[in-house]
Motif scaffolding. Structure first.
Motif, PDB file in Angstrom:
ATOM      1  N   ILE A 288      51.068   2.414  12.167  1.00 60.12           N
ATOM      2  CA  ILE A 288      50.620   1.075  12.662  1.00 60.12           C
ATOM      3  C   ILE A 288      48.796   2.238  12.203  1.00 60.12           C
ATOM      4  O   ILE A 288      49.025   3.145  12.581  1.00 60.12           O
ATOM      5  N   SER A 289      48.225   1.774  11.634  1.00 63.88           N
ATOM      6  CA  SER A 289      47.043   2.269  10.537  1.00 63.88           C
ATOM      7  C   SER A 289      45.762   1.651  11.518  1.00 63.88           C
ATOM      8  O   SER A 289      45.854   0.772  11.810  1.00 63.88           O
ATOM      9  N   ALA A 290      44.522   2.468  11.693  1.00 64.14           N
ATOM     10  CA  ALA A 290      43.031   2.005  12.278  1.00 64.14           C
ATOM     11  C   ALA A 290      41.915   2.527  11.804  1.00 64.14           C
ATOM     12  O   ALA A 290      41.240   2.297  11.248  1.00 64.14           O
ATOM     13  N   ARG A 291      42.252   2.917  10.050  1.00 70.42           N
ATOM     14  CA  ARG A 291      42.248   2.847   9.581  1.00 70.42           C
ATOM     15  C   ARG A 291      40.824   1.806   9.280  1.00 70.42           C
ATOM     16  O   ARG A 291      41.145   0.694   8.614  1.00 70.42           O
ATOM     17  N   ASP A 292      39.477   2.304   8.955  1.00 71.62           N
ATOM     18  CA  ASP A 292      38.676   1.061   8.685  1.00 71.62           C
ATOM     19  C   ASP A 292      38.677  -0.492  10.449  1.00 71.62           C
ATOM     20  O   ASP A 292      37.739  -1.345   9.772  1.00 71.62           O
ATOM     21  N   GLN A 314      43.006   8.791  11.732  1.00 70.25           N
ATOM     22  CA  GLN A 314      43.489   7.599  11.139  1.00 70.25           C
ATOM     23  C   GLN A 314      42.021   6.999   9.540  1.00 70.25           C
ATOM     24  O   GLN A 314      42.473   6.123   9.001  1.00 70.25           O
ATOM     25  N   GLY A 315      40.944   7.416  10.405  1.00 69.69           N
ATOM     26  CA  GLY A 315      39.695   6.538  10.124  1.00 69.69           C
ATOM     27  C   GLY A 315      39.274   5.567  10.576  1.00 69.69           C
ATOM     28  O   GLY A 315      38.424   4.706  10.010  1.00 69.69           O
ATOM     29  N   CYS A 316      39.359   5.613  11.674  1.00 66.04           N
ATOM     30  CA  CYS A 316      38.613   4.478  12.418  1.00 66.04           C
ATOM     31  C   CYS A 316      36.883   4.339  12.418  1.00 66.04           C
ATOM     32  O   CYS A 316      36.297   5.390  12.082  1.00 66.04           O
ATOM     33  N   VAL A 317      35.982   3.047  12.359  1.00 62.78           N
ATOM     34  CA  VAL A 317      35.299   3.139  12.229  1.00 62.78           C
ATOM     35  C   VAL A 317      34.629   2.907  14.017  1.00 62.78           C
ATOM     36  O   VAL A 317      32.952   3.191  13.735  1.00 62.78           O
ATOM     37  N   SER A 318      35.083   3.192  14.987  1.00 59.16           N
ATOM     38  CA  SER A 318      34.571   3.264  15.748  1.00 59.16           C
ATOM     39  C   SER A 318      35.636   2.899  17.824  1.00 59.16           C
ATOM     40  O   SER A 318      36.393   2.818  16.808  1.00 59.16           O
ATOM     41  N   ALA A 356      32.291  14.225  18.001  1.00 59.75           N
ATOM     42  CA  ALA A 356      31.478  15.004  17.254  1.00 59.75           C
ATOM     43  C   ALA A 356      31.061  13.844  16.499  1.00 59.75           C
ATOM     44  O   ALA A 356      30.513  14.014  15.316  1.00 59.75           O
ATOM     45  N   VAL A 357      31.998  12.842  16.359  1.00 58.82           N
ATOM     46  CA  VAL A 357      32.333  11.837  15.237  1.00 58.82           C
ATOM     47  C   VAL A 357      31.324  11.571  15.157  1.00 58.82           C
ATOM     48  O   VAL A 357      30.648  10.581  14.458  1.00 58.82           O
TER      49      VAL A 357
END
Length: 495
Positions: A288-292, A314-318, A356-357
């Motif tokens: 299960i990806s959280a990207r974007d 994974q690269g989530c936006v928030s 940090a992100v």
């Protein structure tokens, strides 16, 4: 006590961590051990107290104080200072079956109860333990040691998490023939699929499992007892059974919109991510990806934090982490005195990485979910939250959380991860063996015992005591092994 002034001469020095923006580029452990000379100084900081609370393992106000395994902490701290790694390992292994696990994932109640922490910084007990066990492997001290004699008794352990492994390890050392059944495709249970790789790399588990195999323990994977493998067969083939299947029944959030696509239990999310990482470095896409995506994590505990750290990688936006309870104070309150577990606000690795992100702590306190909102395709798109406050129930006199009227807010959410704890064990294994459950959904046992209502069947770990720490699970497994051994042999020399 090799250096009587060590706690005065040396400051606490922790293993440094890789910077958040660097470590989120991978799924590997990110703590960097200090040099051996500095580690020996950290061992010298131990005061060899007259009453070593660090190894007490007692409960105070419902919280753990000191090590539940009663580790001989002052002894091996002093041996670290003296550079006697072989004896340090020997003392550590007397009480702890798996220091390679606890030195990575335990929250260190031993350090919270350290006398040095009363008026200063506690000894780095957890990191000293890490140094001992890794030095033991490096120096070929942690090698297989097969029992010289076999008793002819056969024992089945159901579940290969920390409790099951501890029971198997102890019973095998006693000379019994032990077979561990695991329903997943890899051995390790909670350790393998419930804890992310950056907290516990899986080669660490595989390394220990290989030692246990060479010592004679048999592991059978893809064996889901009560489904594809009959309990009756096990009861027929084995003299005793130890149930150690964990508390794997997740707590749900039964509010409107719960059936929306994109709402997932944290344990399922973390397992899928780790399995895909191990199987193919994510090439198979079976995760299960959280990207974007905008992610909402429900639950402020360790599992929630693991979800935060994973979705950032994974690269989530928030990412927002909802916590129903109020924020804990930054310092101990007057009624939370040493050596009780310090009820203070702690920022874990996932929250550090979110800061940090994204520039802020992801946690939102005293907040719960009122509703999940779906889009036209039935996917979750928003979470309606509401603030919660403590009120006194007039009937019971207890304080309960109540929603604050008019405090609703909307959060964007393409993925929701429920990390709200667990409600006991999954019932089908217990039903297969005919054992009774208690009112909390855990396997019921005789008072102060691990013996279940079924003859020859014992229970250990989260399945018996409910969701808890890895270190408690190891203690449970060792205690269950002691009772099993006693029931088989009429006496036991296990500790």
């Amino acid at each position: 006590m090799g250096k009587t002034t060590g706690f005065l001469d040396y400051d606490r020095m922790e293993n440094p961590s890789a910077q958040p923006k660097d470590r989120i580029q991978h799924y590997n452990e990110f703590h960097l051990p200090i040099c051996e000379q500095e580690r020996q100084k950290q061992g010298a900081r131990c005061m060899d107290c007259g009453v070593p609370f660090c190894q007490s393992g007692t409960m105070m106000k419902g919280m753990t104080s000191g090590c539940p395994l009663n580790n001989l902490v002052p002894e091996w701290n002093d041996l670290v200072y003296m550079g006697n790694w072989q004896q340090a390992y020997a003392r550590l292994k007397k009480t702890n079956s798996f220091p390679e696990f606890t030195s990575r994932v335990c929250p260190a109640p031993c350090e919270a109860a350290c006398t040095c922490g009363l008026n200063g910084d506690p000894v780095t007990i957890k990191e000293n333990e890490y140094a001992i066990i890794e030095k033991a492997y490096a120096q070929n001290l942690a090698v297989p040691c097969r029992p010289k004699l076999r008793t002819g008794k056969r024992i089945a352990v159901i579940g290969s998490g920390p409790a099951g492994l501890a029971a198997a390890d102890q019973l095998n050392k006693r000379g019994h023939s032990v077979t561990v059944f695991e329903r997943s495709d890899r051995v390790g249970g909670l350790l393998m699929y419930g804890i992310p790789n950056m907290k516990l790399e899986k080669w660490v588990i595989d390394r220990k499992i290989q030692v246990m195999k060479e010592e004679g323990v048999v592991f059978v994977t893809n064996s889901d007892i009560g489904k594809n493998y009959k309990a009756g067969r096990i009861l027929k083939e084995f003299d005793r059974v130890v149930l150690a299947c964990g508390a794997s029944n997740p707590r749900d959030i039964p509010v409107p919109g719960r059936d929306a696509i994109g709402i997932v239990f944290a344990v399922d999310f973390l397992k899928a991510v780790t399995k895909s990482l191990l199987d193919s470095r994510f090439e198979d896409g079976n995760f299960i990806s959280a990207r974007d995506k905008h992610v909402v994590v429900i639950g402020g505990g360790d599992t929630g934090n693991d979800c935060v750290g994973t979705v950032i990688r994974q690269g989530c936006v928030s990412v927002v982490q909802l916590e129903m309870m109020p924020k804990l104070p930054d310092q101990r309150s007057e009624d939370n005195t040493w050596p009780e577990w310090p009820m203070v606000c702690k920022t874990d690795y996932g929250q550090e990485e979110a800061k940090a992100v994204f520039g802020s702590d992801p946690r939102v306190y005293q907040t719960t979910v009122k509703e999940f909102v779906k889009d036209g395709e039935g996917k979750v798109c928003k979470v309606i939250t509401v603030q919660a406050a403590f009120e006194t129930d007039p009937e019971t006199g207890r304080k309960v959380m109540k929603p604050v009227e008019g405090s609703e807010k909307e959060l964007l959410a393409d993925l929701v991860l429920i990390a709200a704890g667990f409600l006991g064990s999954q019932t089908y294994v217990a039903e297969a063996f005919g054992v009774e459950l208690d009112e909390r959904g855990n396997v019921a046992v005789n008072e102060n015992s691990h013996q279940t209502s079924a003859d020859r069947v014992f229970a250990a770990g989260d399945m018996r005591r409910g969701q808890s720490l890895v270190v408690w699970a190891i203690r449970e497994g060792r205690q269950a092994a002691k009772e099993v051994d006693l029931s088989l042999m009429g006496y036991t020399n296990l500790i």
